[in-house]
Design a protein around this motif. Structure first.
Motif, PDB file in Angstrom:
ATOM      1  N   THR A  26       9.831  -0.234   1.329  1.00 42.24           N
ATOM      2  CA  THR A  26       8.889   0.237   2.351  1.00 42.24           C
ATOM      3  C   THR A  26       7.793   1.095   1.725  1.00 42.24           C
ATOM      4  OG1 THR A  26      10.712   0.259   3.939  1.00 42.24           O
ATOM      5  CG2 THR A  26       8.706   1.426   4.580  1.00 42.24           C
ATOM      6  N   ILE A  27       8.176   1.975   0.813  1.00 33.75           N
ATOM      7  CA  ILE A  27       7.171   2.827   0.158  1.00 33.75           C
ATOM      8  C   ILE A  27       6.230   1.982  -0.704  1.00 33.75           C
ATOM      9  CG2 ILE A  27       6.810   4.743  -1.466  1.00 33.75           C
ATOM     10  CD1 ILE A  27       8.001   5.763   1.061  1.00 33.75           C
ATOM     11  N   ALA A  28       6.815   0.997  -1.417  1.00 35.92           N
ATOM     12  CA  ALA A  28       5.971   0.106  -2.229  1.00 35.92           C
ATOM     13  C   ALA A  28       4.981  -0.618  -1.324  1.00 35.92           C
ATOM     14  CB  ALA A  28       6.832  -0.908  -2.986  1.00 35.92           C
ATOM     15  N   ALA A  29       5.453  -1.049  -0.153  1.00 33.27           N
ATOM     16  CA  ALA A  29       4.584  -1.736   0.794  1.00 33.27           C
ATOM     17  C   ALA A  29       3.503  -0.789   1.312  1.00 33.27           C
ATOM     18  CB  ALA A  29       5.406  -2.289   1.952  1.00 33.27           C
ATOM     19  N   LEU A  30       3.897   0.444   1.603  1.00 31.78           N
ATOM     20  CA  LEU A  30       2.939   1.423   2.130  1.00 31.78           C
ATOM     21  C   LEU A  30       1.813   1.726   1.140  1.00 31.78           C
ATOM     22  CD1 LEU A  30       5.097   4.105   3.981  1.00 31.78           C
ATOM     23  CD2 LEU A  30       3.218   2.774   4.945  1.00 31.78           C
TER      24      LEU A  30
END
Ligand code: PFF
Length: 472
Positions: free
Chosen positions: A314-318
């Motif tokens: 999720t953080i990588a996506a954000l």
């Protein structure tokens, strides 16, 4: 209000800060969610070899070219083109449009990732045999995925409206290294499963008989998507880069980091996929079906690892979607004089509508098509198979034919301070080889692809932009 004059630019606090931001934009769902499933849909090893070729011969050179244009002009994408030549404004605008459309489906998948982080704790792993069916039921539901998408998008809006990307970068500094470690761990688990060997041969022994014109276009589009190229994102990041930084080495570092994550994802997923008897061509669900199954076999600690994995995803996506939203917001602020908050709210409201359509195209709206595909595929194919590749081609033509070679050399070598022995080779690639290569790949891919009307629509959009270039 038109603002093209050069403003004083802030610089990155440190080389590390810049690398984390550029790598943060590059490493995202493209590497971990998209690369493995595209590999599975395009026959495995042969796709990977072609993908690596695209990275090496096209991606790396375009990355350096985008950094150079950004740092030389000190302007974001549209401004950078406009400052050199007003007829080229459309190439920057095409990038903005790409970012806008990618945000028509990216937050949907970001929402899935967020949901799976929570679901890891609430029983997803308790019934490993049901994980595959569960995913299909979850994404096609009418309400639940929309709720997660809205939460995911809201986090983006919060970050971009406040202009506080620093916070998310700080989280990335901790979570990205964790993601690496987790992948190494996953790879060990995956390759030691019974029957894993078939997965390793699938990705390391190319079967060339499955390759078509479409395979090349898919690999090229994925290379652009994964490296955040072809839409001016890296031009914008380069514009903040200090004049002392070594551009070729920064480009190489970002490309290497991005490619290594994609390869690690494939090596972690395919052996397990074969061990569990999942279909390689299963499509967008691959990472959401195979990875939880690996964790499910590990008992209690598997739950913890699964939470960390989906948090990191999720953080990588954000860090990627924030850069996408920022490209659109920066355009409205710089070129149209809009205020940051207003620009963020208006754009994300439209993105939210596009995402609702994309999400519903997996279920309630699955019978509804435009240009022969559902909404999710419409935004995906339009950007990744047309806009980004053409955007990259336009950038190469612009740099090769409309910029001064000597000035470029000064920029790339920091006025001769950095030795870059490959300058002539790079310049030759950018000026002659890459435009022709992309044109050939795009032509063969487009003629081989099923969604011809969509391709024609995409090309028409580019022509219309070019006609109205001076107004953008
Ligand atoms: N590179 C991102 C990923 O792989 O998920 C997606 C992306 C971000 C594409 C930013 C383009 C971009 F400008």
């Amino acid at each position: 209000m038109q603002q093209t004059e050069k403003k004083a630019r802030e610089n990155w606090g440190s080389r590390f800060g810049f690398l984390m931001a550029a790598a943060g934009s590059a490493v995202g769902l493209g590497n971990i969610w998209r690369f493995p499933y595209l590999t599975g849909m395009n026959g495995g090893g042969a796709f990977i070899v072609i993908y690596l070729g695209c990275i090496l011969f096209v991606g790396l050179s375009i990355m350096l070219a985008e950094f150079a244009v950004g740092r030389k002009t000190g302007l974001a994408a549209v401004g950078a083109y406009k400052a050199q030549n007003r007829n080229w404004t459309f190439a920057g605008a095409l990038g903005v449009l790409s970012g806008f459309f990618i945000m028509g489906f990216y937050p949907v998948v970001g929402g899935w990732s967020l949901a799976y982080m929570v679901k890891s704790v609430t029983g997803l792993l308790a019934a490993p045999e049901a994980i595959g069916d569960y995913f299909g039921a979850f994404i096609s539901a009418p309400v639940e995925p929309l709720v997660w998408m809205v939460i995911y998008l809201a986090i983006n809006i919060f970050i971009v409206a406040k202009g506080v990307a620093g916070g998310i970068e700080a989280a990335g500094k901790i979570l990205m290294p964790m993601l690496y470690v987790l992948f190494i761990f996953l790879i060990f688990r995956s390759v030691s499963l019974p029957g894993a060997g078939a997965g390793l041969s699938y990705i390391f022994k190319p079967d060339w008989s499955v390759v078509t014109g479409q395979t090349f276009l898919a690999a090229l589009g994925q290379a652009f998507f994964s490296l955040s190229l072809g839409m001016g994102c890296m031009i914008t990041y380069g514009s903040y880069l200090n004049k002392k930084e070594n551009l070729p080495s920064n480009a190489l570092t970002v490309v290497t980091m991005d490619t290594s994550v994609a390869l690690m994802a494939a090596i972690a997923i395919f052996p397990a996929l074969f061990a569990f008897g999942v279909e390689p061509a299963a499509g967008p669900g691959l990472v959401f079906v195979v990875v939880p199954q690996i964790f499910a076999q590990m008992g209690g600690v598997g739950v913890l690892f699964s939470v960390i994995f989906f948090l990191a995803l999720t953080i990588a996506a954000l860090t990627s979607s924030v850069s996408l939203l920022e490209v659109v917001v920066a355009y409205l602020m710089d070129e149209k004089g809009m205020e940051r908050k207003k620009a963020t709210y208006i754009t994300s409201a439209i993105m939210c509508v596009m995402c609702i359509l994309s999400s519903l195209s997996m279920g309630a709206l699955s019978g509804f098509t435009i240009f022969g595909v559902g909404f999710f595929d419409f935004f995906d194919i339009l950007t990744d198979k047309i806009f980004l590749a053409i955007g990259g081609m336009l950038l190469a033509i612009f740099v090769g034919w409309f910029m001064n070679k000597e000035e470029l050399k000064q920029e790339v070598t920091n006025n001769g301070e950095v030795s870059f022995g490959l300058f002539e080779a790079w310049y030759f690639m950018v000026k002659y080889v890459i435009p022709v290569l992309i044109a050939v790949v795009a032509y063969t891919g487009i003629t081989a692809i099923a969604q011809k009307s969509l391709m024609i629509f995409g090309l028409l959009v580019i022509v219309v932009l070019a006609i109205f270039s001076k107004k953008l």
